[in-house]
Design a protein around this motif. Structure first.
Motif, PDB file in Angstrom:
ATOM      1  N   ASN A  27      15.709 -14.935  66.810  1.00 28.34           N
ATOM      2  CA  ASN A  27      14.655 -15.691  66.124  1.00 28.34           C
ATOM      3  C   ASN A  27      13.607 -14.787  65.479  1.00 28.34           C
ATOM      4  OD1 ASN A  27      13.819 -18.291  65.353  1.00 28.34           O
ATOM      5  ND2 ASN A  27      12.251 -18.343  66.935  1.00 28.34           N
ATOM      6  N   ASN A  28      14.037 -13.615  65.018  1.00 29.60           N
ATOM      7  CA  ASN A  28      13.131 -12.710  64.307  1.00 29.60           C
ATOM      8  C   ASN A  28      13.034 -13.125  62.847  1.00 29.60           C
ATOM      9  OD1 ASN A  28      12.697 -11.137  66.596  1.00 29.60           O
ATOM     10  ND2 ASN A  28      14.431  -9.800  66.148  1.00 29.60           N
ATOM     11  N   LYS A  29      11.899 -12.849  62.230  1.00 25.03           N
ATOM     12  CA  LYS A  29      11.708 -13.229  60.825  1.00 25.03           C
ATOM     13  C   LYS A  29      12.195 -12.167  59.852  1.00 25.03           C
ATOM     14  CE  LYS A  29       8.014 -16.605  61.319  1.00 25.03           C
ATOM     15  NZ  LYS A  29       6.693 -17.060  60.821  1.00 25.03           N
ATOM     16  N   VAL A  30      12.386 -10.960  60.355  1.00 29.68           N
ATOM     17  CA  VAL A  30      12.904  -9.879  59.507  1.00 29.68           C
ATOM     18  C   VAL A  30      13.947  -9.096  60.290  1.00 29.68           C
ATOM     19  CG1 VAL A  30      10.789  -9.619  58.144  1.00 29.68           C
ATOM     20  CG2 VAL A  30      11.078  -8.286  60.242  1.00 29.68           C
ATOM     21  N   ILE A  31      14.795  -8.408  59.570  1.00 35.50           N
ATOM     22  CA  ILE A  31      15.779  -7.528  60.210  1.00 35.50           C
ATOM     23  C   ILE A  31      15.055  -6.240  60.584  1.00 35.50           C
ATOM     24  CG2 ILE A  31      18.049  -6.470  60.015  1.00 35.50           C
ATOM     25  CD1 ILE A  31      18.043  -9.500  59.562  1.00 35.50           C
ATOM     26  N   SER A  32      15.063  -5.895  61.857  1.00 32.63           N
ATOM     27  CA  SER A  32      14.314  -4.719  62.303  1.00 32.63           C
ATOM     28  C   SER A  32      14.880  -3.428  61.717  1.00 32.63           C
ATOM     29  CB  SER A  32      14.338  -4.630  63.835  1.00 32.63           C
ATOM     30  OG  SER A  32      15.642  -4.335  64.294  1.00 32.63           O
ATOM     31  N   LYS A  33      14.038  -2.424  61.675  1.00 28.62           N
ATOM     32  CA  LYS A  33      14.439  -1.118  61.144  1.00 28.62           C
ATOM     33  C   LYS A  33      15.606  -0.551  61.948  1.00 28.62           C
ATOM     34  CE  LYS A  33      12.705   3.571  60.353  1.00 28.62           C
ATOM     35  NZ  LYS A  33      11.552   4.499  60.503  1.00 28.62           N
ATOM     36  N   GLU A  34      15.556  -0.726  63.285  1.00 27.98           N
ATOM     37  CA  GLU A  34      16.604  -0.199  64.154  1.00 27.98           C
ATOM     38  C   GLU A  34      17.953  -0.861  63.853  1.00 27.98           C
ATOM     39  OE1 GLU A  34      12.746   0.662  65.601  1.00 27.98           O
ATOM     40  OE2 GLU A  34      13.628  -1.317  65.199  1.00 27.98           O
ATOM     41  N   VAL A  35      17.929  -2.186  63.655  1.00 33.35           N
ATOM     42  CA  VAL A  35      19.170  -2.919  63.367  1.00 33.35           C
ATOM     43  C   VAL A  35      19.705  -2.528  61.993  1.00 33.35           C
ATOM     44  CG1 VAL A  35      20.137  -5.211  62.891  1.00 33.35           C
ATOM     45  CG2 VAL A  35      18.695  -4.855  64.892  1.00 33.35           C
TER      46      VAL A  35
END
Length: 208
Positions: free
Chosen positions: A177-185
């Motif tokens: 349920n994150n609003k953005v794709i994280s840098k790590e992913v």
């Protein structure tokens, strides 16, 4: 934009926010009207079929905007390195789509309200990914002499690449349920794409 279009856009934005936060069933047309500062009659003037028409409009606009961003992204390639850069660039472009608040909300509404939608509405992401896969197969054909795999394996190979991209989107946006794709992913996904491309190359990529 004409006044009527501005009013419709306002209703859509209000409904989009409410649908994404509390769900379609829990939102009433009266609540939408009140939040949009219009009468119930005005809402039905712009959307005669009421809440359902508003939902369909939100989903349609979301699909259209995302498709436009991705369409015609691929350009002719000459090396395996070109292929790798192009796929990673496309992935980054897809990630950027969801950093826009309206696009994110539209996507979440499409996922959460899937039982209410038609197959063409609910399967928009699968369709887009399928189109990308077909374009990838075309790209592989352009450099087939530089690849270690047979043409008959192009579909399976591109399917794996698409699955890598799809997993990162669903894991982050839907499961977490994150609003953005994280840098790590992003970094992990891009490294998986690079590894996959390098595995099918006849030799080390290089840049020419």
């Amino acid at each position: 934009m004409e006044k009527s279009e501005l009013q419709k856009d306002k209703i859509i934005k209000v409904a989009q926010s409410m649908f994404s936060e509390q769900g379609y069933d829990a939102t009433t047309t009266r609540e939408i009207s009140r939040k949009a500062d219009i009468s119930d009659g005005s809402l039905y003037y712009y959307f005669p079929d009421g809440k359902r028409e508003i939902l369909d409009t939100i989903v349609h606009q979301g699909i259209e905007s995302r498709t436009v961003v991705i369409d015609d992204w691929f350009s002719e390639i000459k090396t395996v390195y070109d292929l790798e850069r192009q796929i990673i660039g496309l992935y980054e472009r897809i990630c950027l789509i969801f950093e826009d608040e309206d696009s994110y909300r539209s996507f979440m509404i499409t996922i959460r309200e899937r039982p209410l939608l038609s197959d063409s509405q609910s399967d928009w992401l699968l369709e887009i990914l399928s189109n990308i896969q077909n374009k990838l197969i075309q790209e592989l054909n352009l450099i087939k002499d530089l690849l270690s795999i047979d043409v008959n394996n192009f579909e399976d190979t591109t399917g794996i690449i698409i699955s890598i991209i799809q997993k990162s989107l669903y894991d982050e946006l839907v499961l977490k349920n994150n609003k953005v794709i994280s840098k790590e992913v992003k970094e992990l996904t891009e490294s998986e794409i690079s590894l996959m491309v390098r595995l099918i190359a006849k030799k080390d990529l290089g840049k020419n």
